[in-house]
Design an enzyme around this catalytic site. Structure first.
Site, PDB file in Angstrom:
ATOM      1  N   LYS A 229       0.846  -1.200   0.000  1.00  0.00           N
ATOM      2  CA  LYS A 229       0.000   0.000   0.000  1.00  0.00           C
ATOM      3  C   LYS A 229       0.883   1.252   0.000  1.00  0.00           C
ATOM      4  O   LYS A 229       2.020   1.211   0.482  1.00  0.00           O
ATOM      5  CB  LYS A 229      -0.871   0.015   1.260  1.00  0.00           C
ATOM      6  CG  LYS A 229      -2.038  -0.953   1.221  1.00  0.00           C
ATOM      7  CD  LYS A 229      -2.888  -0.823   2.477  1.00  0.00           C
ATOM      8  CE  LYS A 229      -4.024  -1.830   2.507  1.00  0.00           C
ATOM      9  NZ  LYS A 229      -5.034  -1.639   1.452  1.00  0.00           N
ATOM     10  N   ARG A 303     -10.667 -11.437   0.821  1.00  0.00           N
ATOM     11  CA  ARG A 303     -11.542 -12.442   0.195  1.00  0.00           C
ATOM     12  C   ARG A 303     -10.908 -13.829   0.222  1.00  0.00           C
ATOM     13  O   ARG A 303     -11.616 -14.822   0.220  1.00  0.00           O
ATOM     14  CB  ARG A 303     -11.904 -11.981  -1.231  1.00  0.00           C
ATOM     15  CG  ARG A 303     -10.782 -11.948  -2.189  1.00  0.00           C
ATOM     16  CD  ARG A 303     -11.103 -11.099  -3.411  1.00  0.00           C
ATOM     17  NE  ARG A 303     -10.988  -9.664  -3.117  1.00  0.00           N
ATOM     18  CZ  ARG A 303     -11.236  -8.694  -3.981  1.00  0.00           C
ATOM     19  NH1 ARG A 303     -11.644  -8.988  -5.204  1.00  0.00           N
ATOM     20  NH2 ARG A 303     -11.110  -7.431  -3.636  1.00  0.00           N
TER      21      ARG A 303
HETATM   22  N1  BES Z   1      -8.577  -3.767   3.651  1.00  0.00           N
HETATM   23  C1  BES Z   1      -8.554  -3.303   2.304  1.00  0.00           C
HETATM   24  C2  BES Z   1      -9.806  -2.479   1.948  1.00  0.00           C
HETATM   25  C3  BES Z   1      -9.981  -1.175   2.668  1.00  0.00           C
HETATM   26  C4  BES Z   1      -9.752   0.001   1.993  1.00  0.00           C
HETATM   27  C5  BES Z   1     -10.440  -1.109   3.955  1.00  0.00           C
HETATM   28  C6  BES Z   1      -9.945   1.207   2.620  1.00  0.00           C
HETATM   29  C7  BES Z   1     -10.613   0.090   4.590  1.00  0.00           C
HETATM   30  C8  BES Z   1     -10.385   1.249   3.927  1.00  0.00           C
HETATM   31  C9  BES Z   1      -8.492  -4.485   1.332  1.00  0.00           C
HETATM   32  O1  BES Z   1      -7.758  -5.571   1.771  1.00  0.00           O
HETATM   33  C10 BES Z   1      -7.867  -3.981   0.068  1.00  0.00           C
HETATM   34  O2  BES Z   1      -6.758  -3.567   0.122  1.00  0.00           O
HETATM   35  N2  BES Z   1      -8.628  -4.018  -1.017  1.00  0.00           N
HETATM   36  C11 BES Z   1      -8.175  -3.579  -2.303  1.00  0.00           C
HETATM   37  C12 BES Z   1      -8.529  -4.640  -3.306  1.00  0.00           C
HETATM   38  C13 BES Z   1      -7.926  -4.424  -4.655  1.00  0.00           C
HETATM   39  C14 BES Z   1      -6.428  -4.594  -4.602  1.00  0.00           C
HETATM   40  C15 BES Z   1      -8.528  -5.433  -5.632  1.00  0.00           C
HETATM   41  C16 BES Z   1      -8.867  -2.248  -2.639  1.00  0.00           C
HETATM   42  O3  BES Z   1     -10.049  -2.114  -2.351  1.00  0.00           O
HETATM   43  O4  BES Z   1      -8.180  -1.370  -3.136  1.00  0.00           O
HETATM   44 ZN    ZN Z   2      -5.702  -5.483   1.342  1.00  0.00          ZN
END
Ligand code: BES
Ligand code: ZN
Ligand code: ZN
Length: 453
Positions: A229, A303
């Site tokens: 991230k 997921r």
């Molecule tokens: N935990 C995150 C989603 C999230 C984003 C939670 C903002 C709280 C606030 C999740 O694991 C994630 O990183 N999702 C990605 C998925 C993508 C890489 C397909 C996303 O939503 O960007």
């Molecule tokens: Zn994630």
């Protein structure tokens, strides 16, 4: 819990009155520390409106330095009944519940009492207080920094609270998960030095019926893994176990209130980090269901662990119905912001029950479509499924990925990525940080299912 007022010395008196003229406002009453809280027209009043009014009033009192106060509901309770008293108490308690601080100087406590009476008040206050306590425990877990809440710590905290209420607890370590073939869960879970845990809490209040299984995402820190991230998104990584906290809170409240229903919480808890043998994009992995998964992005880890937890719930816990809840996608925050969570389902009747449940809880949810075209977006040329979408629609495709493991069970997927955490409160009873999202709605959903039989 807010106690009934019995003449204790209190600095402040907040008097709640309802009138058709005034919308929710606060006005000074007689004396420096007496305020009148106009809650609006009694015919239009909802528990949610009362929670917000009480929260606003006690936050005002706190800002003005008040340490002790009476919520005077004597005028409201005879008209509105016990649920109004419980809503006031809940709004006030939630508004004062802040993230614990690790600083040396402790915060000064604030004490409140509820004045006024009506038939059934004690019982309703007690039921709601158990739910409020669960929301606060859920908030505490989510607010806890990742270095102080590893998967093993989460298991210990949860089993301590659950066992105190007579809930049966089982914690599976990585060896036990491996024996069950939980490859998707373990692939994420072995990215860190702190090993994963599968936490199972079985509340049996409803005879020998198969349970409703509540599956909550318990990622104690989500760095994104090799799909790292950005630094700006990393601040919130400790809150990626709010789904786990929600199912934990709901089960505790059901047990505390002896609701006649069988509910099992299944919580896959992992860290999503980088290590020499962490998974990387392009990998193909297996899962407990036997389905294979192509990894498109290591940051779509939720997921993966939920897929195995859902299979575990079906195979090992004999789930009659399934709910999964998770801080799953950034896309849901873009769609609905910080006030509303998205959900999708494969079952009309269960969706209806869910809609009724959030109608009672006052939390905001909005349904998403599950057209067949969306399923195509998570197909992979190499494996049964891909953990990323080929064509956007991030929240729906993430939900449908998990739904592919729900077999024929009635299933609801809830994405609380927007509602689980607020840097500034969106509703008066929230405080900065974790919100405890989902606890009340899951409690109401399971309670509603109890009344079905
Ligand atoms: N935990 C995150 C989603 C999230 C984003 C939670 C903002 C709280 C606030 C999740 O694991 C994630 O990183 N999702 C990605 C998925 C993508 C890489 C397909 C996303 O939503 O960007
Ligand atoms: Zn994630
Ligand atoms: Zn995540």
């Amino acid at each position: 819990m807010i106690q009934r007022y019995q003449g204790q010395q209190a600095q402040w008196r907040l008097s709640f009155v309802s009138d058709s003229e005034k919308a929710m406002t606060l006005t000074p009453g007689d004396g420096p520390c007496a305020w009148t809280v106009h809650v609006g027209d009694s015919k239009a009043l909802t528990p949610e409106g009362l929670r917000r009014a009480a929260a606003k009033a006690v936050k005002t009192m706190k800002d003005l330095g008040g340490k002790t106060g009476v919520l005077d509901a004597a005028a409201l309770l005879p008209i509105l009944g016990p649920a109004a008293g419980a809503a006031l108490a809940q709004g006030a308690e939630l508004a004062l519940h802040e993230a614990p601080t690790f600083a040396a100087a402790p915060r000064e406590p604030i004490t409140l009492w509820l004045d006024g009476d009506c038939a059934g008040l004690d019982q309703t206050l007690q039921e709601t207080a158990a739910v409020t306590r669960s929301i606060c425990l859920a908030r505490d877990l989510v607010n806890c920094p990742a270095n102080k809440l590893t998967p093993a710590d989460m298991a210990a905290e949860m089993t301590r609270e659950a066992e105190a209420l007579g809930i049966e607890c089982q914690v599976l370590d990585e060896n036990e998960a491996r024996a069950l073939g939980m490859e998707a869960f373990l692939t994420v879970g072995s990215s860190a030095l702190h090993p994963p845990r599968l936490i199972v809490l079985r509340y049996r209040g409803g005879g020998d019926a198969d349970p409703i299984c509540l599956v909550g995402k318990g990622v104690t820190c989500d760095t994104g893994g090799y799909c790292l991230k950005a630094a700006s998104s990393m601040k919130g990584i400790k809150g990626d176990m709010a789904g786990a906290a929600a199912v934990f809170g709901a089960v505790l409240a059901l047990a505390a209130n002896h609701v006649p229903v069988n509910v099992t919480a299944v919580i896959p808890s992992v860290e999503n980090r980088i290590s020499p043998d962490s998974y990387i994009p392009g990998d193909v992995i297996g899962s407990m269901s036997g389905k294979t998964i192509e990894v498109g992005n290591t940051d779509a880890e939720g997921r993966l662990i939920l897929a195995d937890a859902v299979t575990y719930a079906i195979r090992q816990e004999h789930a009659a119905k399934l709910v999964d809840i998770a801080t799953l996608t950034g896309a849901v925050v873009g769609m609905f912001g910080f006030t509303t969570a998205g959900y999708l389902s494969n079952d009309e009747a269960f969706s209806d029950a869910f809609r009724a449940a959030y109608g009672r809880s006052g939390e905001q949810y909005w349904p998403l479509p599950t057209f067949p075209e969306y399923r195509k977006m998570i197909e992979s040329p190499l494996a049964d499924l891909s953990n990323t979408s080929s064509d956007g629609c991030g929240t729906i495709t993430a939900g449908l990925f998990i739904g592919a493991f729900a077999e024929d069970k009635p299933w609801i997927h809830i994405d609380i990525a927007g509602t689980a955490w607020v840097d500034s409160p969106r509703f008066e009873y929230q405080t900065k940080g974790a919100t405890g999202a989902g606890v009340t709605t899951l409690y109401e959903l399971c309670k509603g299912c109890a009344q079905e039989v």
